[in-house]
Scaffold this active site. Structure first.
Site, PDB file in Angstrom:
ATOM      1  N   ASP A 108       0.848  -1.185   0.000  1.00 27.03           N
ATOM      2  CA  ASP A 108       0.000   0.000   0.000  1.00 27.03           C
ATOM      3  C   ASP A 108       0.894   1.249   0.000  1.00 27.03           C
ATOM      4  OD1 ASP A 108      -2.803  -1.360   0.914  1.00 27.03           O
ATOM      5  OD2 ASP A 108      -1.081  -2.277   1.907  1.00 27.03           O
ATOM      6  N   ASP A 148     -19.266   3.989  16.106  1.00 24.14           N
ATOM      7  CA  ASP A 148     -18.706   5.299  15.810  1.00 24.14           C
ATOM      8  C   ASP A 148     -19.709   6.114  15.005  1.00 24.14           C
ATOM      9  OD1 ASP A 148     -16.575   7.364  14.991  1.00 24.14           O
ATOM     10  OD2 ASP A 148     -15.405   5.917  16.145  1.00 24.14           O
ATOM     11  N   PRO A 156     -12.762   2.239  -1.556  1.00 22.45           N
ATOM     12  CA  PRO A 156     -12.125   1.064  -2.177  1.00 22.45           C
ATOM     13  C   PRO A 156     -11.294   0.231  -1.220  1.00 22.45           C
ATOM     14  CG  PRO A 156     -11.059   3.108  -2.881  1.00 22.45           C
ATOM     15  CD  PRO A 156     -12.316   3.508  -2.183  1.00 22.45           C
ATOM     16  N   ASP A 157     -10.790   0.811  -0.130  1.00 24.54           N
ATOM     17  CA  ASP A 157      -9.974   0.042   0.809  1.00 24.54           C
ATOM     18  C   ASP A 157     -10.817  -0.805   1.760  1.00 24.54           C
ATOM     19  OD1 ASP A 157      -7.270  -0.431   0.869  1.00 24.54           O
ATOM     20  OD2 ASP A 157      -6.747   1.585   1.537  1.00 24.54           O
ATOM     21  N   HIS A 220     -14.733  10.675  11.071  1.00 27.40           N
ATOM     22  CA  HIS A 220     -14.215  10.025  12.275  1.00 27.40           C
ATOM     23  C   HIS A 220     -14.342   8.503  12.220  1.00 27.40           C
ATOM     24  CE1 HIS A 220     -13.905   8.916  16.572  1.00 27.40           C
ATOM     25  NE2 HIS A 220     -13.219  10.042  16.714  1.00 27.40           N
ATOM     26  N   ASN A 234      -2.947  -4.499  -0.921  1.00 22.61           N
ATOM     27  CA  ASN A 234      -3.782  -4.505  -2.123  1.00 22.61           C
ATOM     28  C   ASN A 234      -3.365  -3.442  -3.120  1.00 22.61           C
ATOM     29  OD1 ASN A 234      -4.631  -2.278  -0.670  1.00 22.61           O
ATOM     30  ND2 ASN A 234      -6.819  -2.591  -1.054  1.00 22.61           N
ATOM     31  N   ASP A 363      -5.448   0.276  30.346  1.00 24.16           N
ATOM     32  CA  ASP A 363      -4.817  -1.039  30.183  1.00 24.16           C
ATOM     33  C   ASP A 363      -3.611  -1.022  29.254  1.00 24.16           C
ATOM     34  OD1 ASP A 363      -6.708  -3.017  31.585  1.00 24.16           O
ATOM     35  OD2 ASP A 363      -8.082  -1.820  30.372  1.00 24.16           O
ATOM     36  N   SER A 400      -8.932   8.369  20.320  1.00 22.17           N
ATOM     37  CA  SER A 400      -9.824   7.762  19.324  1.00 22.17           C
ATOM     38  C   SER A 400      -9.052   6.915  18.330  1.00 22.17           C
ATOM     39  CB  SER A 400     -10.570   8.846  18.546  1.00 22.17           C
ATOM     40  OG  SER A 400     -11.745   9.228  19.183  1.00 22.17           O
TER      41      SER A 400
END
Length: 741
Positions: A108, A148, A156-157, A220, A234, A363, A400
């Protein structure tokens, strides 16, 4: 995070800027010619080949054999230039030289980037993603829910990366699978209609539907989903942490990035019910957070906990003057499967990112700054990819975007062994995490540390479940079972009895857990009750699942040694003739005296009855009878026969039959000597599969017939394997050729 609006810097802009800078660079000096754009691989005829010229000389080098890499002249096509060079009389071959790259590095374009432009390698390599990809790049069987602002399913990805409802995938307004969401082809929207989002977003209803397209201006949800699972290797755009995965987008934020905690709870329940193994929540409550602790959210998280689902949630971002405590839902500590993620500043030695919330609930930490991902395809970008940050603010990011890196890691851990429980995956991640530097505030901001995806995947064990047997019969409960790799004991357990059957579950440690244990290609030998068992198991390589279920493994009694001993009962016994072929009675000299008669079953012998003739009768040799009475004068090696003799043990030298001995079996009953190695019945009789109805063995010592019926529950059969030099009866539904390998 909806508390911080991130500017989007086009990755394409960064790459094009680097290209522009390159075009404006000063011309190279005369003594520094322009670097070639391509090469061809040529072999000139030197009359030398790879073998040494003399016994004491080393083989010639590739150059000595005429192999060279030649630059392609500027402006020339590599294939055409190679074809031209190949015409020369002293050239054996000429082809364009093939480009290569490091193993498991995706192609990629934004992974490595261009020049000084943005790239993913800066942070993905830092958390060990390439090492993880050497072992696993993800599985389509793993569903990761992304709660979300939705997702641009047209990107396309995301082709081939999306969960799809097999039932309710139409646009007809009918909830065909009765799951509470209408036409949820790719996921569901859980948003309360308000005056504000009605006016700003155009929503008309609070009813859950499949309208999950991302409508936030800063993309987002699409950014978060791309970090987890944009298709890798790809040839386009970016690579997610998990190259192959099924993303389940659940829209719980409106176009302004706002929503309600009850709807987050609804989204969690929906994700669990659709089979998600991981749920990513890059959403956090507003400070002071306490009002976000609601019963519905706790009930949803408990449901996820009960179903073994890992929930990965952002610790939250804070601004100056705001409380820095961990936001909800990440703030809960009573749910072991709930993972709270803080952000590390990957542009400053993985130090604490100053915007990241902190506290006891955190964590793990993961990079949060200057990440690259997918964007909406409908917001006017020339390429739907972006760098997350603020153009003039030090490339700030957010928890995020650290959170989906952790979710992607768990997707790879589950892909590597789909049969472990959440505790196993979390333990592997904790053990592999690297220590985080202390923060100025002195509090917990990284939990177990900075994630190491490659180290965590390497620590995933093999899990084998199945049936432990001895000679293909279930062993008693409590029988010891070990896994050995070479001389190392890499796992142990005991058989669990449930009535007449037994099961086992055996965890086999990896080399990262215990040196000398599992790694790609390693042979795992199981030991049942102190005896080596068959079959062995090979530790899977790249993209193999280390979860093995339903394995029937059996230790096997040792094969006959130099001397083969057969037991005779008092009276008739069924034996194998292991001595050379010869005339009776002399060829049966090993039998105890006095033996009276030998009978051999011939399925093709014609006999007459009062009503009709029939196939199948005994050939006989009666000791002391006239020759005219006997029709079995010569006994062949490996003949199976009945003998009337006193009780004794008959010892014969092992004839060591060659593998592949073949016998013809007629329709009906046949009596034969098995000369192959010990195997399960189905394996031993594979060459006549589907042609036999029953296998019998006569126990000479007890005078009892033992039976095996194919397809019958194993605990109802008297035996489960065939053993070398034992005698069996088989009922054939049609003729067949038995090959004993």
């Amino acid at each position: 995070m909806r508390r911080r609006w991130f500017a989007i810097i086009l990755a394409a802009a960064g790459m094009s800027a680097a290209a522009a800078a390159g075009s404006a660079a000063p011309a190279a000096a005369d003594d520094e010619p322009e670097a070639p754009a391509a090469y061809i691989a040529v072999q000139f005829d030197t009359a030398l080949r790879a073998q040494p010229l003399r016994a004491w000389e080393a083989p010639p080098t590739l150059a000595e054999q005429g192999y060279f890499s030649l630059p392609v002249p500027p402006g020339r096509d590599p294939a055409e230039f190679a074809a031209e060079v190949a015409k020369a009389p002293n050239v054996l071959s000429a082809v364009p030289d093939a480009p290569v790259r490091a193993a498991a590095i995706p192609n990629d374009p934004y992974y490595l980037g261009s020049g000084s432009g943005p790239n993913q390698a800066q942070y993905l390599a830092a958390i060990g993603a390439p090492a993880a990809w050497d072992l696993h790049t993800g599985s389509r069987d793993v569903i990761v829910a992304v709660i979300d602002s939705g997702l641009d399913v047209r990107h396309p990805d995301f082709a081939g990366q999306l969960w799809e409802n097999p039932v309710d995938n139409r646009g007809d307004g009918i909830d065909r699978d009765n799951n509470g969401c209408i036409n949820d082809r790719y996921g569901c929207r859980f948003i309360n209609l308000t005056q504000v989002n009605q006016a700003m977003c155009g929503y008309t209803s609070s009813t859950p539907t499949g309208a999950i397209l991302d409508d936030m201006p800063n993309s987002h949800g699409t950014l978060v989903a791309g970090i987890i699972g944009a298709a890798g290797d790809n040839g386009i755009g970016v690579s997610g942490v998990a190259w192959k995965v099924r993303l389940l987008p659940i829209k719980a934020l409106d176009c302004r990035g706002e929503g309600f905690m009850t709807r987050i709870a609804d989204a969690i329940v929906y994700a669990v019910r659709q089979g998600a193994r991981v749920i990513n929540i890059s959403i956090a409550s507003d400070p002071p957070h306490t009002q976000a602790d609601i019963p519905a959210l706790r009930a949803a998280l408990q449901l996820a906990q009960d179903n073994g689902v890992i929930v990965v949630a952002a610790a939250g971002n804070h601004s100056a003057g705001q409380p820095a405590g961990v936001a909800y839902p990440a703030a809960y500590t009573q749910y072991p499967n709930l993972i709270a993620v803080g952000a590390a500043n990957n542009l400053d030695g993985m130090s604490w990112a100053s915007y990241s919330n902190y506290g006891p609930a955190v964590d793990f930490a993961a990079p949060g700054n200057r990440l690259l991902s997918t964007t909406r395809t409908d917001i006017g970008l020339s390429n739907p990819y972006a760098e997350i940050g603020e153009p003039n603010g030090g490339f700030q990011g957010g928890t995020s975007f650290a959170t989906p890196l952790v979710s992607g890691m768990f997707a790879l851990l589950i892909s590597r062994n789909s049969r472990l429980n959440a505790d196993d995956y979390i333990a592997a991640a904790r053990a592999a995490a690297t220590p985080a530097p202390p923060a100025p505030h002195g509090q917990n901001w990284a939990g177990s540390g900075i994630i190491d995806v490659g180290g965590a995947v390497a620590r995933i064990p093999m899990l084998i479940t199945g049936v432990p047997q001895r000679d293909w019969r279930d062993v008693p409960g409590g029988t010891a079972i070990e896994a050995r790799i070479g001389s190392a004991v890499c796992g142990s357990t005991a058989a669990i009895a449930a009535g007449p059957v037994s099961t086992f579950a055996l965890r086999v440690r990896s080399a990262a857990e215990q040196p000398g244990c599992g790694g790609p290609g390693a042979t795992v030998e199981l030991v049942v009750g102190g005896l080596a068992a068959k079959p062995t198991v090979t530790w899977g390589g790249t993209n193999a699942d280390l979860g093995i279920a339903g394995l029937f493994v059996s230790s096997v009694s040792p094969p006959p040694g130099t001397v083969v001993v057969q037991t005779l009962g008092s009276g008739w016994s069924n034996l194998a003739h292991l001595e050379p072929t010869g005339a009776l009675p002399g060829a049966a000299s090993t039998l105890p005296l006095p033996w009276n008669a030998i009978y051999r079953w011939d399925p093709l012998k014609w006999t007459f009855s009062e009503a009709d003739g029939a196939l199948g009768a005994y050939l006989r040799f009666i000791r002391g009878a006239p020759a005219a009475v006997n029709d079995y004068p010569v006994i062949q090696q490996f003949d199976a026969y009945w003998v009337d003799a006193p009780a004794a043990n008959v010892a014969s030298l092992n004839p060591n039959p060659p593998p592949g001995r073949t016998i013809e079996l007629a329709a009906g009953w046949n009596n034969f000597t098995y000369t192959g190695p010990a195997r399960a019945v189905a394996d031993a009789l594979a060459s006549i599969a589907g042609k036999y109805d029953q296998v019998l063995e006569y126990d000479n010592a007890t005078g009892r017939w033992l039976s095996h019926l194919p397809g019958q529950p194993r605990y109802l059969n008297d035996f489960g394997g065939l053993f070398t030099f034992r005698v069996y009866w088989i009922s054939m539904s049609e003729p067949g050729q038995l090959v004993m390998q």
